[in-house]
Design a protein around this motif. Structure first.
Motif, PDB file in Angstrom:
ATOM      1  N   ASP A  92     112.276  86.179  62.660  1.00 45.22           N
ATOM      2  CA  ASP A  92     113.603  85.992  61.583  1.00 45.22           C
ATOM      3  C   ASP A  92     114.818  86.407  61.967  1.00 45.22           C
ATOM      4  OD1 ASP A  92     111.419  84.985  59.693  1.00 45.22           O
ATOM      5  OD2 ASP A  92     110.980  87.041  59.209  1.00 45.22           O
ATOM      6  N   ASP A  93     115.431  87.571  61.440  1.00 44.68           N
ATOM      7  CA  ASP A  93     116.798  87.706  61.706  1.00 44.68           C
ATOM      8  C   ASP A  93     116.742  88.945  62.711  1.00 44.68           C
ATOM      9  OD1 ASP A  93     117.751  85.943  60.129  1.00 44.68           O
ATOM     10  OD2 ASP A  93     118.080  87.267  58.344  1.00 44.68           O
ATOM     11  N   GLN A  94     115.809  89.257  63.332  1.00 44.30           N
ATOM     12  CA  GLN A  94     115.804  90.446  64.416  1.00 44.30           C
ATOM     13  C   GLN A  94     115.583  89.976  65.578  1.00 44.30           C
ATOM     14  OE1 GLN A  94     112.702  93.331  63.645  1.00 44.30           O
ATOM     15  NE2 GLN A  94     113.384  94.840  65.297  1.00 44.30           N
ATOM     16  N   VAL A  95     116.567  90.513  66.529  1.00 41.69           N
ATOM     17  CA  VAL A  95     116.515  89.888  67.949  1.00 41.69           C
ATOM     18  C   VAL A  95     115.510  90.923  68.689  1.00 41.69           C
ATOM     19  CG1 VAL A  95     117.824  89.578  70.298  1.00 41.69           C
ATOM     20  CG2 VAL A  95     118.799  89.027  68.027  1.00 41.69           C
ATOM     21  N   LEU A  96     114.318  90.377  69.220  1.00 41.40           N
ATOM     22  CA  LEU A  96     113.428  91.260  70.000  1.00 41.40           C
ATOM     23  C   LEU A  96     113.932  91.543  71.399  1.00 41.40           C
ATOM     24  CD1 LEU A  96     110.138  89.814  68.334  1.00 41.40           C
ATOM     25  CD2 LEU A  96     111.732  91.633  67.463  1.00 41.40           C
ATOM     26  N   ALA A  97     114.321  90.500  72.115  1.00 41.35           N
ATOM     27  CA  ALA A  97     114.659  90.428  73.647  1.00 41.35           C
ATOM     28  C   ALA A  97     115.443  89.373  73.789  1.00 41.35           C
ATOM     29  CB  ALA A  97     113.436  90.291  74.335  1.00 41.35           C
ATOM     30  N   SER A  98     116.618  89.729  74.747  1.00 42.44           N
ATOM     31  CA  SER A  98     117.583  88.789  74.910  1.00 42.44           C
ATOM     32  C   SER A  98     118.448  88.953  76.236  1.00 42.44           C
ATOM     33  CB  SER A  98     118.936  89.054  73.749  1.00 42.44           C
ATOM     34  OG  SER A  98     119.461  90.357  73.962  1.00 42.44           O
ATOM     35  N   ALA A  99     118.882  88.013  76.815  1.00 41.78           N
ATOM     36  CA  ALA A  99     119.809  88.048  78.103  1.00 41.78           C
ATOM     37  C   ALA A  99     121.040  87.179  78.162  1.00 41.78           C
ATOM     38  CB  ALA A  99     118.895  87.537  79.060  1.00 41.78           C
ATOM     39  N   GLY A 100     122.140  87.627  78.654  1.00 40.78           N
ATOM     40  CA  GLY A 100     123.267  86.927  78.383  1.00 40.78           C
ATOM     41  C   GLY A 100     124.157  87.346  77.398  1.00 40.78           C
ATOM     42  N   GLU A 101     125.225  86.696  77.046  1.00 38.68           N
ATOM     43  CA  GLU A 101     126.535  86.983  76.240  1.00 38.68           C
ATOM     44  C   GLU A 101     126.397  85.861  75.062  1.00 38.68           C
ATOM     45  OE1 GLU A 101     131.304  87.301  76.137  1.00 38.68           O
ATOM     46  OE2 GLU A 101     130.451  86.545  77.789  1.00 38.68           O
ATOM     47  N   LEU A 153      96.132  78.980  67.650  1.00 37.32           N
ATOM     48  CA  LEU A 153      96.715  78.117  68.855  1.00 37.32           C
ATOM     49  C   LEU A 153      97.937  77.541  68.040  1.00 37.32           C
ATOM     50  CD1 LEU A 153      93.615  76.452  70.367  1.00 37.32           C
ATOM     51  CD2 LEU A 153      94.797  78.372  71.322  1.00 37.32           C
ATOM     52  N   GLU A 154      98.144  77.616  66.638  1.00 35.47           N
ATOM     53  CA  GLU A 154      99.391  76.801  66.281  1.00 35.47           C
ATOM     54  C   GLU A 154     100.470  77.729  66.704  1.00 35.47           C
ATOM     55  OE1 GLU A 154      99.439  74.047  64.826  1.00 35.47           O
ATOM     56  OE2 GLU A 154      97.199  74.068  65.377  1.00 35.47           O
ATOM     57  N   PRO A 155     101.771  77.104  66.250  1.00 38.00           N
ATOM     58  CA  PRO A 155     102.934  77.946  66.674  1.00 38.00           C
ATOM     59  C   PRO A 155     103.120  79.195  65.800  1.00 38.00           C
ATOM     60  CG  PRO A 155     103.494  75.650  66.596  1.00 38.00           C
ATOM     61  CD  PRO A 155     102.091  75.794  66.259  1.00 38.00           C
ATOM     62  N   ARG A 156     103.495  80.407  66.345  1.00 31.59           N
ATOM     63  CA  ARG A 156     103.842  81.504  65.350  1.00 31.59           C
ATOM     64  C   ARG A 156     104.850  81.237  64.494  1.00 31.59           C
ATOM     65  NH1 ARG A 156     103.778  85.835  70.409  1.00 31.59           N
ATOM     66  NH2 ARG A 156     104.058  83.944  71.660  1.00 31.59           N
ATOM     67  N   LYS A 157     104.763  81.390  63.327  1.00 27.04           N
ATOM     68  CA  LYS A 157     105.447  81.085  62.219  1.00 27.04           C
ATOM     69  C   LYS A 157     106.966  81.574  62.388  1.00 27.04           C
ATOM     70  CE  LYS A 157     101.894  80.172  58.808  1.00 27.04           C
ATOM     71  NZ  LYS A 157     101.382  80.503  57.553  1.00 27.04           N
ATOM     72  N   HIS A 158     107.124  82.939  62.804  1.00 27.58           N
ATOM     73  CA  HIS A 158     108.566  83.725  62.757  1.00 27.58           C
ATOM     74  C   HIS A 158     109.109  84.046  64.008  1.00 27.58           C
ATOM     75  CE1 HIS A 158     107.607  84.555  58.574  1.00 27.58           C
ATOM     76  NE2 HIS A 158     106.297  85.147  58.958  1.00 27.58           N
ATOM     77  N   LEU A 159     108.223  83.833  64.999  1.00 29.38           N
ATOM     78  CA  LEU A 159     108.839  84.104  66.464  1.00 29.38           C
ATOM     79  C   LEU A 159     109.399  82.889  66.813  1.00 29.38           C
ATOM     80  CD1 LEU A 159     108.582  86.742  68.307  1.00 29.38           C
ATOM     81  CD2 LEU A 159     106.915  85.586  69.469  1.00 29.38           C
ATOM     82  N   ARG A 160     110.582  83.020  67.503  1.00 25.29           N
ATOM     83  CA  ARG A 160     111.536  81.725  67.931  1.00 25.29           C
ATOM     84  C   ARG A 160     112.193  82.126  69.015  1.00 25.29           C
ATOM     85  NH1 ARG A 160     114.741  79.861  62.567  1.00 25.29           N
ATOM     86  NH2 ARG A 160     114.860  82.320  62.349  1.00 25.29           N
ATOM     87  N   ILE A 161     112.793  81.170  69.814  1.00 23.08           N
ATOM     88  CA  ILE A 161     113.453  81.598  70.846  1.00 23.08           C
ATOM     89  C   ILE A 161     114.820  80.652  70.688  1.00 23.08           C
ATOM     90  CG2 ILE A 161     112.438  79.583  72.448  1.00 23.08           C
ATOM     91  CD1 ILE A 161     112.898  81.252  74.806  1.00 23.08           C
ATOM     92  N   VAL A 162     115.769  81.229  71.101  1.00 22.37           N
ATOM     93  CA  VAL A 162     117.300  80.776  70.922  1.00 22.37           C
ATOM     94  C   VAL A 162     118.010  80.645  72.347  1.00 22.37           C
ATOM     95  CG1 VAL A 162     119.496  81.187  69.674  1.00 22.37           C
ATOM     96  CG2 VAL A 162     117.662  81.716  68.681  1.00 22.37           C
ATOM     97  N   TYR A 163     118.448  79.385  72.364  1.00 21.03           N
ATOM     98  CA  TYR A 163     119.206  79.069  73.635  1.00 21.03           C
ATOM     99  C   TYR A 163     120.781  78.830  73.235  1.00 21.03           C
ATOM    100  CZ  TYR A 163     114.536  78.094  75.251  1.00 21.03           C
ATOM    101  OH  TYR A 163     113.151  77.860  75.252  1.00 21.03           O
ATOM    102  N   GLU A 164     121.711  79.363  73.944  1.00 20.53           N
ATOM    103  CA  GLU A 164     123.127  79.124  73.664  1.00 20.53           C
ATOM    104  C   GLU A 164     123.584  78.791  75.012  1.00 20.53           C
ATOM    105  OE1 GLU A 164     126.850  81.959  72.194  1.00 20.53           O
ATOM    106  OE2 GLU A 164     125.174  81.811  70.745  1.00 20.53           O
ATOM    107  N   PHE A 165     124.263  77.720  74.978  1.00 13.48           N
ATOM    108  CA  PHE A 165     124.649  77.099  76.317  1.00 13.48           C
ATOM    109  C   PHE A 165     126.010  76.306  76.050  1.00 13.48           C
ATOM    110  CE2 PHE A 165     122.252  73.790  73.991  1.00 13.48           C
ATOM    111  CZ  PHE A 165     122.978  72.510  74.200  1.00 13.48           C
ATOM    112  N   GLU A 166     126.914  76.051  77.148  1.00 12.51           N
ATOM    113  CA  GLU A 166     128.134  75.298  76.979  1.00 12.51           C
ATOM    114  C   GLU A 166     127.780  73.811  77.749  1.00 12.51           C
ATOM    115  OE1 GLU A 166     130.674  77.477  79.581  1.00 12.51           O
ATOM    116  OE2 GLU A 166     131.206  78.992  77.977  1.00 12.51           O
ATOM    117  N   PRO A 167     127.938  72.793  76.822  1.00 10.07           N
ATOM    118  CA  PRO A 167     127.788  71.445  77.425  1.00 10.07           C
ATOM    119  C   PRO A 167     128.825  70.981  78.202  1.00 10.07           C
ATOM    120  CG  PRO A 167     128.510  71.416  75.106  1.00 10.07           C
ATOM    121  CD  PRO A 167     128.357  72.962  75.439  1.00 10.07           C
TER     122      PRO A 167
END
Length: 429
Positions: A92-101, A153-167
């Motif tokens: 949801d809105d809580q960051v569980l683990a992260s790397a980078g800026e 085996l279905e995708p977890r409903k609340h756990l998501r991964i966020v990628y931030e990149f420069e194109p």
């Protein structure tokens, strides 16, 4: 048809027309390229997002539970050259683990689209899936057992991964298209400057051509006048003298006297026309002396007829370097035309005033005025609207004023009638 170029009728406007067309084509091409680059940039950004998402899926598909920070840092380091700048696992809105800026705001996590681009950064949000069994499909007993334990085996409903990149490639495309548009604008400015220079050059060239043509006409008139002076002056003087003697002899004859007087008047008119022509083509170097402009205008008014002219003079005596006789002749020509154009009972207005470093003589009549487009043509020699005369009066006036370094202009004024302005600057002004 003549072989003149198609642009010749445009004159000095031809460079402007060509410049506007070139600028329109150039700017249109630059805008088309920029729009194409922006569309390509969007496609490249989406392609980079897909590549990063697939890479993340491959990197974390065998991970049990939550990926640890070291795995996220390793994934970030492996894809930093490709533009990846931040990766995080959120519930949801809580960051569980992260790397980078992180650069983009967290509200973007709630956008309906999985890919959001803002400025030089893009954010992609995808679901984090748990690993499937390593060997073969699950049996019904294994599925029921996993269901009893609460696994899925279905995708977890609340756990998501966020990628931030420069194109990076997309940003390079946009930057190059922006520079191309800037170059196009700068080129248009240069083209317009060149068009201005060319138009000025063409205008000066046309003015010089007109001046040369006018000089050729004056030279031809000078040659013709020399012939007239040599061949006609003596016979005309003899004709005039004998006509005057004949008029005196038949002065009391009611039939012959008017005819003799007519011959004398026509001889005098021919003599005046020849003098006007000779005066027009003469080189006419000025003999400037300090003269009072009021005296010059007053003499011209008295010679024309003071009863028909209302004159206004300078308040004080103002010595001015003038050829008083020649300038008086110029004023007489204008005043004579104005008196002839004004109806009976209407007085011509003549004024002299000082404006900055110039004298301005103004003559207004109350006649029909000047037809539109004829303001310059009336000063050409042999242009006249009257039955009598050869149309040299205004041409002589312009020549005298130009010899003084001044200008003559004509227009129709608001009150009806024509207005002539003779501007005479001081010597060296």
């Amino acid at each position: 048809m003549s072989g003149a170029p198609w642009w010749r009728p445009l004159g000095p406007r031809a460079p402007w027309v060509a410049a506007v067309l070139m600028c329109a084509v150039l700017i249109s091409a630059a805008l088309f390229i920029r729009n194409t680059a922006l569309e390509s940039s969007a496609l490249v950004t989406r392609g980079m997002a897909n590549v990063i998402m697939v890479a993340g899926f491959e990197a974390f598909r065998d991970t049990e539970g939550l990926p640890d920070p070291s795995a996220l840092n390793a994934f970030l380091a492996a894809h930093r050259e490709g533009g990846l700048r931040y990766v995080a696992v959120v519930d949801d809105d809580q960051v569980l683990a992260s790397a980078g800026e992180v650069k983009l705001g967290r509200l973007l996590l709630h956008e309906g689209s999985p890919l959001v681009v803002e400025g030089a950064r893009a954010r992609l949000v995808s679901r984090l899936r748990r690993p499937r069994p390593a060997f073969g499909p699950l049996t019904q007993e294994e599925v029921r057992a996993m269901s009893a334990q609460g696994d899925s085996l279905e995708p977890r409903k609340h756990l998501r991964i966020v990628y931030e990149f420069e194109p990076l490639t997309a940003l390079a495309l946009e930057s190059r298209s922006q520079r191309l548009l800037g170059v196009a604008v700068a080129s248009c400015v240069g083209i317009l400057v060149l068009a201005f220079a060319f138009s000025r050059s063409l205008a000066q060239r046309e003015a010089l051509s007109e001046e040369l043509e006018r000089g050729r006409r004056l030279a031809a008139l000078g040659t013709m006048s020399a012939v007239l002076a040599h061949e006609l002056r003596n016979p005309l003087a003899s004709l005039k003298g004998h006509a005057q003697l004949l008029a005196e002899r038949v002065e009391r004859d009611a039939v012959l006297a008017p005819k003799a007087d007519r011959v004398v008047s026509e001889a005098v008119r021919l003599e005046q026309l020849m003098n006007d022509l000779l005066g027009f083509v003469a080189s006419g170097e000025l003999r400037r002396v300090e003269a009072d402009p009021n005296d010059v205008l007053r003499a011209a008014v008295e010679s024309t007829g003071a009863a028909r002219v209302e004159a206004r003079y300078l308040p004080d005596r103002t010595p001015w370097p003038l050829d008083a006789g020649r300038l008086q002749q110029a004023l007489e020509n204008v005043l004579r035309n104005a008196v002839q154009a004004s109806p009976e009972g209407q007085r011509v207005e003549a004024t002299v005033e000082r404006q900055d470093s110039s004298l301005v003589f103004t003559v207004k009549d109350h006649g029909p005025g000047i037809a539109a487009g004829e303001e310059e043509r009336i000063f050409e020699p042999f242009i006249t609207g009257r039955m009598r005369g050869v149309g040299l009066g205004l041409a002589i006036t312009r020549r005298i004023v130009e010899l003084h370094g001044g200008t003559v202009s004509a227009r129709s004024h608001a009150g009806g009638g024509a207005e002539f302005r003779l501007t005479v600057p001081a010597r060296g002004a």
